[in-house]
Enzyme design. Structure first.
Site, short mmCIF file in Angstrom:
data_model
loop_
_atom_site.label_atom_id
_atom_site.label_comp_id
_atom_site.label_asym_id
_atom_site.label_seq_id
_atom_site.Cartn_x
_atom_site.Cartn_y
_atom_site.Cartn_z
CG ASP A 25 -1.99 -1.12 1.13
OD1 ASP A 25 -1.88 -1.99 0.24
OD2 ASP A 25 -2.90 -1.15 1.98
CG HIS A 86 -8.39 5.40 2.77
ND1 HIS A 86 -9.39 5.23 3.72
CD2 HIS A 86 -7.87 4.16 2.58
CE1 HIS A 86 -9.46 3.96 4.07
NE2 HIS A 86 -8.55 3.28 3.39
CE LYS A 111 -4.22 -4.03 1.26
NZ LYS A 111 -4.96 -2.92 1.87
CB CYS A 150 -2.26 -2.84 5.15
SG CYS A 150 -4.01 -2.39 4.97
C1 VGL Z 1 -4.72 0.87 5.71
C2 VGL Z 1 -6.15 2.00 7.10
C3 VGL Z 1 -7.17 1.87 6.20
C4 VGL Z 1 -3.34 0.35 5.44
C5 VGL Z 1 -5.74 0.72 4.80
O1 VGL Z 1 -2.96 0.21 4.26
O2 VGL Z 1 -2.60 0.08 6.43
N1 VGL Z 1 -4.92 1.50 6.86
N2 VGL Z 1 -6.95 1.23 5.05
ZN ZN Z 2 -8.41 1.24 3.47
#
Ligand code: VGL
Ligand code: ZN
Length: 204
Positions: A25, A86, A111, A150
Site C-alpha cells: 500500500d 481514501h 484488495k 495492512c
Molecule cells: C490501511 C487503514 C485503512 C493500510 C488501509 O494500508 O494500512 N490502513 N486502510
Molecule cells: Zn483502506
C-alpha cells in the site's frame, strides 16, 4: 577463535531463489498530502527502491498490494467507518507513489474492493497466495504502509499460510491511532515468527 555470539549484532541476510518482495500500500493517500497520510510515510519510498533494485538484480519477483476501495466503502466515516475516505479505485489517491520505482513486471494485488467489507491483509479476498505458490515463492520480504494495519495483517496471514517472513523494519511506518501501536505491531509480528531485517544488514 570462534566468532563471538552477540545478541545485538544485526542478523546478516541474503537473497535466494524462492524469495519475493511484497510492497504494501505505498499509495498517494497514505503519503504526505494524502487523505490518510501516515506520519513519515514518504521515508519508506527510497528504501523500498533499494530493495526493489536488489530483487530485480537477482531476477526475483516483486509484488505490490493496493487498497482499492469503492466510493462508499464501509471503512469511510461517511459510512460509519473509522477512516477518512481514501484509496478510492481509479483516483489519484489510490495510485502508487510516483517516486516508487516499481519494475515493469510488478504483480499488482488490489484488495478491499467490496463496499461492505474491509480487508487489511493483502491475502484477504485476493489471489495473492495462489500467485506466490505458482511462482514458487516461500520467503516474503514485506515492507510498506501502514505497520499497524495492512503490514501487520498481511504478515500475520503470510506466516499462517506457511511463508517465511522477513519484515523490512527500515521500510515500514505506522499510523499510530494510539501511541505505541507501531511498536506493538512489530513486537506481535516478531512473536508470530517474522524476522526483522534492514537493508544495511544485507550480505554483499
Ligand atoms: C490501511 C487503514 C485503512 C493500510 C488501509 O494500508 O494500512 N490502513 N486502510
Ligand atoms: Zn483502506
Amino acid at each position: 577463535m570462534p566468532p563471538m555470539k552477540n545478541e545485538l549484532a544485526p542478523a546478516r541476510w541474503q537473497l535466494q531463489p524462492g524469495d519475493a518482495l511484497l510492497i504494501v500500500d505505498v499509495q498517494n493517500d497514505f503519503l504526505r498530502g494524502g487523505s490518510l497520510a501516515v506520519p513519515h510515510g514518504n521515508q519508506v519510498v527510497p528504501v523500498l527502491n533499494r530493495y526493489i533494485g536488489a530483487f530485480v538484480a537477482q531476477g526475483l519477483p516483486v509484488y505490490a498490494t493496493r487498497d482499492w476501495h469503492p466510493e462508499r466503502h464501509c471503512s469511510f466515516r461517511a459510512q460509519g467507518g473509522p477512516w477518512p475516505s481514501h484509496c478510492v479505485a481509479h483516483t489519484r489517491g489510490a495510485e502508487f507513489a510516483e517516486a516508487l520505482l516499481l519494475p515493469p513486471a510488478v504483480s499488482v494485488i488490489s484488495k478491499a474492493t467490496s463496499a461492505d467489507r474491509d480487508a487489511y491483509s493483502g491475502f484477504d479476498g485476493t489471489d495473492l497466495d495462489t500467485r506466490l505458490r505458482a511462482a514458487g515463492v516461500h520467503r516474503l520480504f514485506v515492507g510498506g504502509l501502514a505497520t499497524d494495519y495492512c503490514v501487520l495483517n498481511t504478515v500475520r496471514d503470510a506466516l499462517q499460510l506457511g511463508y517465511d517472513v522477513m519484515l523490512l523494519s527500515d521500510a515500514i511506518r505506522p499510523v499510530e491511532v494510539q501511541p505505541g501501536d507501531g511498536e506493538r505491531a512489530e513486537a506481535e509480528m516478531a512473536r508470530l515468527g517474522a524476522r526483522s531485517i534492514t537493508l544495511h544488514d544485507m550480505a554483499a
